[in-house]
Scaffold this motif. Structure first.
Motif, PDB file in Angstrom:
ATOM      1  N   ALA A  93      10.873   2.493   7.506  1.00 22.25           N
ATOM      2  CA  ALA A  93       9.858   3.301   8.182  1.00 22.25           C
ATOM      3  C   ALA A  93       8.709   3.639   7.237  1.00 22.25           C
ATOM      4  O   ALA A  93       7.578   3.829   7.654  1.00 22.25           O
ATOM      5  N   GLU A  94       9.009   3.694   5.915  1.00 22.97           N
ATOM      6  CA  GLU A  94       7.993   4.066   4.929  1.00 22.97           C
ATOM      7  C   GLU A  94       7.204   2.888   4.382  1.00 22.97           C
ATOM      8  O   GLU A  94       6.119   3.054   3.855  1.00 22.97           O
ATOM      9  N   GLY A  95       7.780   1.677   4.430  1.00 24.78           N
ATOM     10  CA  GLY A  95       7.070   0.544   3.851  1.00 24.78           C
ATOM     11  C   GLY A  95       7.905  -0.714   3.761  1.00 24.78           C
ATOM     12  O   GLY A  95       8.874  -0.897   4.499  1.00 24.78           O
ATOM     13  N   TYR A  96       7.528  -1.578   2.814  1.00 26.86           N
ATOM     14  CA  TYR A  96       8.163  -2.872   2.603  1.00 26.86           C
ATOM     15  C   TYR A  96       8.671  -2.930   1.173  1.00 26.86           C
ATOM     16  O   TYR A  96       7.998  -2.466   0.254  1.00 26.86           O
ATOM     17  N   ILE A  97       9.837  -3.527   0.985  1.00 25.06           N
ATOM     18  CA  ILE A  97      10.408  -3.666  -0.344  1.00 25.06           C
ATOM     19  C   ILE A  97      10.753  -5.131  -0.559  1.00 25.06           C
ATOM     20  O   ILE A  97      11.428  -5.750   0.260  1.00 25.06           O
ATOM     21  N   LEU A  98      10.257  -5.682  -1.651  1.00 20.80           N
ATOM     22  CA  LEU A  98      10.538  -7.061  -2.031  1.00 20.80           C
ATOM     23  C   LEU A  98      11.290  -7.046  -3.349  1.00 20.80           C
ATOM     24  O   LEU A  98      10.877  -6.360  -4.294  1.00 20.80           O
ATOM     25  N   LYS A  99      12.401  -7.789  -3.425  1.00 20.22           N
ATOM     26  CA  LYS A  99      13.155  -7.923  -4.668  1.00 20.22           C
ATOM     27  C   LYS A  99      13.312  -9.411  -4.959  1.00 20.22           C
ATOM     28  O   LYS A  99      13.721 -10.168  -4.086  1.00 20.22           O
ATOM     29  N   ILE A 170      15.670  -8.559 -15.194  1.00 21.15           N
ATOM     30  CA  ILE A 170      16.035  -9.709 -14.363  1.00 21.15           C
ATOM     31  C   ILE A 170      15.296  -9.701 -13.027  1.00 21.15           C
ATOM     32  O   ILE A 170      14.786 -10.722 -12.587  1.00 21.15           O
ATOM     33  N   TYR A 171      15.243  -8.533 -12.385  1.00 22.57           N
ATOM     34  CA  TYR A 171      14.715  -8.471 -11.023  1.00 22.57           C
ATOM     35  C   TYR A 171      13.417  -7.683 -10.964  1.00 22.57           C
ATOM     36  O   TYR A 171      13.284  -6.623 -11.568  1.00 22.57           O
ATOM     37  N   LEU A 172      12.476  -8.210 -10.192  1.00 27.24           N
ATOM     38  CA  LEU A 172      11.226  -7.525  -9.903  1.00 27.24           C
ATOM     39  C   LEU A 172      11.367  -6.879  -8.532  1.00 27.24           C
ATOM     40  O   LEU A 172      11.826  -7.518  -7.584  1.00 27.24           O
ATOM     41  N   GLU A 173      10.991  -5.623  -8.437  1.00 25.04           N
ATOM     42  CA  GLU A 173      10.970  -4.932  -7.149  1.00 25.04           C
ATOM     43  C   GLU A 173       9.550  -4.450  -6.896  1.00 25.04           C
ATOM     44  O   GLU A 173       8.954  -3.786  -7.744  1.00 25.04           O
ATOM     45  N   ILE A 174       9.017  -4.824  -5.749  1.00 29.26           N
ATOM     46  CA  ILE A 174       7.675  -4.386  -5.355  1.00 29.26           C
ATOM     47  C   ILE A 174       7.820  -3.534  -4.112  1.00 29.26           C
ATOM     48  O   ILE A 174       8.444  -3.950  -3.130  1.00 29.26           O
ATOM     49  N   ARG A 175       7.255  -2.333  -4.164  1.00 32.98           N
ATOM     50  CA  ARG A 175       7.292  -1.409  -3.035  1.00 32.98           C
ATOM     51  C   ARG A 175       5.888  -1.271  -2.474  1.00 32.98           C
ATOM     52  O   ARG A 175       4.980  -0.838  -3.172  1.00 32.98           O
ATOM     53  N   ILE A 176       5.733  -1.655  -1.217  1.00 29.95           N
ATOM     54  CA  ILE A 176       4.434  -1.584  -0.545  1.00 29.95           C
ATOM     55  C   ILE A 176       4.552  -0.523   0.544  1.00 29.95           C
ATOM     56  O   ILE A 176       5.183  -0.758   1.578  1.00 29.95           O
ATOM     57  N   PRO A 177       3.987   0.655   0.314  1.00 26.59           N
ATOM     58  CA  PRO A 177       4.091   1.689   1.349  1.00 26.59           C
ATOM     59  C   PRO A 177       3.217   1.349   2.550  1.00 26.59           C
ATOM     60  O   PRO A 177       2.227   0.623   2.435  1.00 26.59           O
ATOM     61  N   LYS A 178       3.613   1.879   3.696  1.00 16.47           N
ATOM     62  CA  LYS A 178       2.792   1.727   4.897  1.00 16.47           C
ATOM     63  C   LYS A 178       1.721   2.814   4.890  1.00 16.47           C
ATOM     64  O   LYS A 178       1.926   3.905   4.368  1.00 16.47           O
ATOM     65  N   SER A 179       0.600   2.485   5.484  1.00 13.67           N
ATOM     66  CA  SER A 179      -0.441   3.495   5.653  1.00 13.67           C
ATOM     67  C   SER A 179       0.079   4.564   6.621  1.00 13.67           C
ATOM     68  O   SER A 179       1.050   4.346   7.344  1.00 13.67           O
TER      69      SER A 179
END
Length: 192
Positions: A93-99, A170-179
């Motif tokens: 609900a808050e955004g997108y998470i890529l690992k 080892i792992y990259l995590e990118i958090r993209i919040p929603k507007s």
């Protein structure tokens, strides 16, 4: 077991436009991939976010790929069933998470750049540079020196507040919040 997290600075203004100036077609990539170098296979092989053949179809790594338009379970099911997946993403609900697993030896040199507020670009070297003159490996045959994946951001992304972290080197995590506007919509609905 302790985990170490390191924050990665996300650049929101790309200072080097057109840096992936040589696109990688399917045939040149297949010739490059036919090398016996195990690092090449680790970086660009099945299961890596940075493989052009990750989804069973060729995508130029320098092109922006609309990952968020696909259902992650369907998209990555063949990788999960073969236990090869080194990439996962979800929508909350808050955004997108890529690992994603970070390939190569350049974990400390990984770059996350937001390009024009529409594309998030992940790039870095996968082998040590031996020639000091070859510092700008992003031009020419850049895939011989590094990796890149460009992902189109969803329309409801709050691109100014993206955060990136490296877990356990080892792992990259990118958090993209929603507007704010995107958070008010039900999951799976696009912003018009």
């Amino acid at each position: 077991m302790t985990s170490s997290n390191k924050r990665v600075e996300v650049q929101t203004e790309d200072q080097t436009p057109h840096k992936w100036c040589v696109s990688l077609g399917e045939e040149p990539f297949k010739r490059f991939f036919s090398q016996t170098n195990p690092t090449v296979h680790k970086v660009f092989g099945d299961g890596s976010l940075f493989s052009p053949l990750l989804f069973g179809k060729f995508f130029d790594p320098s092109d922006a790929f609309p990952l968020w338009e696909f259902e992650s379970d369907v998209l990555l099911s063949h990788l999960r069933s073969s236990s090869q997946s080194t990439v996962d993403w979800c929508q909350t609900a808050e955004g997108y998470i890529l690992k994603a697993e970070i390939p190569g030896t350049g974990k400390n040199n990984i770059q996350v750049v937001v390009d024009k507020g529409k594309v998030v670009e992940i790039s870095g070297p996968w082998k040590q540079q031996r020639d000091s003159k070859a510092h700008d490996w992003r031009c020419g045959h850049w895939w011989e020196h590094g990796y890149v994946r460009r992902l189109e951001m969803p329309e409801d992304a709050d691109w100014k507040n993206i955060e990136a972290y490296i877990h356990n080197d080892i792992y990259l995590e990118i958090r993209i919040p929603k507007s704010k506007q995107g958070r008010d919509l039900p999951l799976g609905k696009d912003v018009a």
